[in-house]
Write a protein that holds these residues in place. Sequence first.
Motif, PDB file in Angstrom:
ATOM      1  N   ASP A 240     -30.547  38.161 -22.728  1.00  0.00           N
ATOM      2  CA  ASP A 240     -29.943  38.129 -21.396  1.00  0.00           C
ATOM      3  C   ASP A 240     -28.817  39.153 -21.384  1.00  0.00           C
ATOM      4  O   ASP A 240     -27.855  39.056 -22.167  1.00  0.00           O
ATOM      5  CB  ASP A 240     -29.419  36.731 -21.095  1.00  0.00           C
ATOM      6  N   ALA A 241     -28.962  40.168 -20.551  1.00  0.00           N
ATOM      7  CA  ALA A 241     -27.967  41.240 -20.502  1.00  0.00           C
ATOM      8  C   ALA A 241     -26.610  40.746 -20.047  1.00  0.00           C
ATOM      9  O   ALA A 241     -25.577  41.341 -20.403  1.00  0.00           O
ATOM     10  CB  ALA A 241     -28.452  42.366 -19.577  1.00  0.00           C
ATOM     11  N   ALA A 242     -26.580  39.673 -19.273  1.00  0.00           N
ATOM     12  CA  ALA A 242     -25.299  39.170 -18.760  1.00  0.00           C
ATOM     13  C   ALA A 242     -24.506  38.453 -19.825  1.00  0.00           C
ATOM     14  O   ALA A 242     -23.283  38.587 -19.921  1.00  0.00           O
ATOM     15  CB  ALA A 242     -25.550  38.237 -17.580  1.00  0.00           C
ATOM     16  N   SER A 243     -25.217  37.676 -20.679  1.00  0.00           N
ATOM     17  CA  SER A 243     -24.507  36.863 -21.659  1.00  0.00           C
ATOM     18  C   SER A 243     -24.799  37.271 -23.088  1.00  0.00           C
ATOM     19  O   SER A 243     -24.094  36.867 -24.001  1.00  0.00           O
ATOM     20  CB  SER A 243     -24.852  35.382 -21.471  1.00  0.00           C
TER      21      SER A 243
END
Length: 316
Positions: A299-302
């Motif tokens: 997950d690029a966000a987390s």
Amino acid sequence: MASKLSGLGSITGTTSSDLVYLASTQDGGSSYTSKKISIANLFSSVASGTDLGTFTGDTIADNASVKAALQALESAFESEVTNRATAITSAVNDLVGGAPGTLDTLNEIAAALNDDASAANTLTALATANEVHIDNAVSLTGVAKDATNLGTFTGSTISDSKTVKEAMQQLETALEAEAAARALAVSAENTAMLAAVAAVQSDVDQNESDADAAVAANEVHIDNLATLSGLAKDSTSLGTFTGSTITNSSTLKVALQELETALEAVDTKTVDTGNNVNVLVANTTPDATPATFYFLAVDAASGAIKIVNKNFVEVE
């Protein structure tokens, strides 16, 4: 002897004036004649036949009888003997001059002088030698010979022109005053010291009490730490493990070392320079495509790794 004295028989009678009868011989004792001394004969040189008349001296009274004269002579003689003894004793005492019993005769004095005929010279020599000692003793005192006082002093304790005794008295007085003052100072200092010691002791007692409380509290912390470690209190090893990475009965450091070594061995399999995705299998030969499988995606966000269904990938 009786035949030689038979001549006394020629005296046929005596009178009241006869005093003494004598036997006189002129031929060496072959014959004797009788003689007598009468009162008249005894007083032939005096005017009176009953007393001795006058005397030029003062011992026998004038006109004294023979008995009285003899008594006066006897008394005068005995008095003279007594007076002479007294005079001799007095003269001897004056000569002795109150000397002790061991030195009241010439022989004892001579013995005391070691029978030295030159005692004066000997004593003079000794006195001369002692004069040197006296000079040395005077030099030791620091004052001139025959000085009657110690002279001047630069301090204020000993007054000038004092005798040795007076100087010693002043020193004694000053010393005792200083000792008394020092005793008071020491007493005050001791009181202050005792107060300080009492304060320190109070602090020590408080610190000891605080330390006991801290030790008791730490004991609780230690017990909790032992519980947290999963080991019994005072354990000296970590006990046994079910895996193979950590050796049984190891110390904490040994166990950490073994974990570090194992972790670093895993890190050598990293395929990038900082990403969180590691090689999951070491085999580089591709397997046959399974009928159903999933992809792992980040997950690029987390940055979390997530499972993605292959159908989702195909739809994209």
